[in-house]
Design an enzyme around this catalytic site. Structure first.
Site, PDB file in Angstrom:
ATOM      1  CD  GLU A  92       2.547   2.196   0.726  1.00 19.70           C
ATOM      2  OE1 GLU A  92       2.142   1.020   0.737  1.00 19.70           O
ATOM      3  OE2 GLU A  92       3.503   2.581   1.426  1.00 19.70           O
ATOM      4  CE  LYS A 276       6.319   0.485   4.576  1.00 15.86           C
ATOM      5  NZ  LYS A 276       5.291   0.592   3.511  1.00 15.86           N
ATOM      6  CG  ASP A 292      10.707  13.316  15.965  1.00 19.24           C
ATOM      7  OD1 ASP A 292      10.854  12.714  14.896  1.00 19.24           O
ATOM      8  OD2 ASP A 292      11.646  13.583  16.733  1.00 19.24           O
ATOM      9  CG  HIS A 390      -0.814  -1.521  -3.076  1.00 20.76           C
ATOM     10  ND1 HIS A 390      -0.688  -0.430  -2.240  1.00 20.76           N
ATOM     11  CD2 HIS A 390       0.217  -1.446  -3.944  1.00 20.76           C
ATOM     12  CE1 HIS A 390       0.380   0.266  -2.575  1.00 20.76           C
ATOM     13  NE2 HIS A 390       0.957  -0.332  -3.614  1.00 20.76           N
TER      14      HIS A 390
END
Length: 434
Positions: A92, A276, A292, A390
């Site tokens: 991203e 998030k 992990d 962004h």
């Protein structure tokens, strides 16, 4: 804690001028020099395939190829007074740039300060068919010494390193869809391992004896990814001056960030996106070091809901001195040994790049990156909005999708960002007019 060789008196430096404007090969050279990497580690991080098919084929089942992600380095991080270059594997746009920029702001205010508990993981043993669950709990607790000794017979190497099973807990669930249930938790200090294999093996070793003591039968014997005894904390303190923009005072930016965080504290719909964003910083470091990321995600979100209501993993407050104080606390079960961390050459090189010497140190730096990422999101929301920065960074992807190649990519991306219309259609029009 530092052991890395570097140009600054044996210390790594995370501040590399013009890193963003370099081409990948030159950037790798600069990073390798700053981190004191040897040629093998540099090659593993570079353009050549780092993961041979022979190793990939042994890591998982039914291998047909390899899936690549961009590997970047976040710069400017200072954690507990030491500089770190942070590897991040992620697709991203804006994540690495945001982390590096926030780390630069924090650097000027003393950087990030972290702490952590000992690396204790839980294994759960589910016991069923018990007529007297509360009495069974007491019988199991009375056998604590015996059960710990049995568990520690399973891993003599871990005991030699100072780890091993340290205690047990016993939980009673009087009602469940399958009747009363007793769940025994082994609390195991796993040292520099993530710990899944260790705690699972210990649980399987003592399960028959636990069932005998409890007077029931065993079903599950497996670790919990809610590693609430393996917590990591990070904090940062920022002056209003450090947050001042061309159009807003630092005090106004702080007020906006506090208001933005407030919604995440009270509303799970916002908290999900807020958290998030934190994981946008954490997961790429976890992936780059061969750990992990699914376990980290599960533990983070479970911890965010530990009081029965899902909420923010971070807290932002204004101190009496007017400074903005940000804090985070969350589980972080990372390892330096075992799994892909030991088998993937690029993961090994990424750890050398960071220069970490323990799993706790790795976890503390990783959580600091998560706090930086949250800081970036809140600052953007409090100022220009999340999309402007962004989309400006996303413009390169859009230019490529529209067919730009070579020097056209940067030219079209800059024109897209300047126009405020970052779309494939606009990119094609710019290409047609070039």
């Amino acid at each position: 804690m530092s052991h890395n060789t570097n140009t600054q008196a044996g210390r790594i430096t995370s501040r590399i001028e013009n890193l963003r404007s370099m081409e990948p090969a030159a950037r790798l050279d600069a990073v390798a020099k700053a981190a004191g990497l040897d040629n093998a580690a540099k090659a593993a991080l570079g353009a050549e395939p780092a993961l041979p098919m022979t190793i990939a084929n042994g890591m998982i089942e039914n291998v047909i190829g390899k899936f690549e992600l961009p590997l970047a380095v976040a710069s400017n991080f200072t954690v507990n007074g030491r500089d770190y270059l942070v590897p991040m594997a992620v697709e991203e746009p804006s994540i690495v740039a945001a982390a590096s920029y926030m780390a630069r702001i924090a650097r000027g205010c003393g950087g990030f300060v972290t702490s952590s508990t000992t690396p204790v993981m839980r294994a759960q043993i589910q016991l069923l068919g018990i007529a007297d669950p509360h009495a069974a709990r007491h019988r199991l607790l009375s056998a604590t010494g015996e059960l710990i000794a049995m568990a520690n017979q399973r891993d003599k190497v871990l005991i030699g390193l100072g780890g091993g099973c340290k205690d047990i807990e016993v939980h009673v669930f009087e009602t469940s869809p399958v009747g009363p249930m007793v769940v025994l938790h082994l609390l195991v200090d796993v040292r520099d391992a993530m710990g899944a294999n260790t705690v699972n093996s210990m649980a399987e070793t003592i399960a028959p004896r636990a069932a005998e003591i409890a007077g029931g039968h065993v079903r599950l014997r497996i670790l919990s990814n809610l590693a609430d005894r393996r917590l990591v904390r990070a904090r940062v303190s920022l002056t209003p001056e450090a947050l001042t923009t061309d159009t807003l005072s630092g005090a106004a930016v702080i007020e906006g960030m506090l208001e933005a965080c407030a919604l995440a504290l009270i509303d799970p719909y916002r908290a999900a996106t807020h958290n998030k964003g934190i994981m946008n910083g954490i997961d790429p470091v976890v992936v780059a070091t061969g750990n992990d990321w699914r376990a980290i995600e599960a533990g983070a979100h479970a911890y965010a809901a530990r009081d029965g209501r899902y909420t923010s993993l971070t807290q932002w407050e204004r101190g009496a001195d007017g400074r903005l104080h940000g804090t985070i606390e969350m589980p972080m079960a990372l390892g330096l040994v075992g799994g892909a961390t030991k088998t993937h050459p690029a993961a090994q090189a990424a750890l050398k790049l960071m220069g970490v010497t323990s799993a706790q140190e790795l976890a503390e730096v990783t959580v600091a990156v998560g706090l930086a990422q949250n800081m970036a999101a809140l600052r953007a929301l409090a100022t220009e909005g999340i999309q402007k920065g962004h989309m400006a960074l996303h413009a390169r992807n859009i230019a490529i999708l529209a067919g730009a190649t070579g020097a056209q990519i940067d030219a079209v991306a800059k024109a897209l960002a300047a126009s405020g219309n970052v779309s494939v259609d606009n990119a094609r029009e710019l290409l047609d007019g070039s």
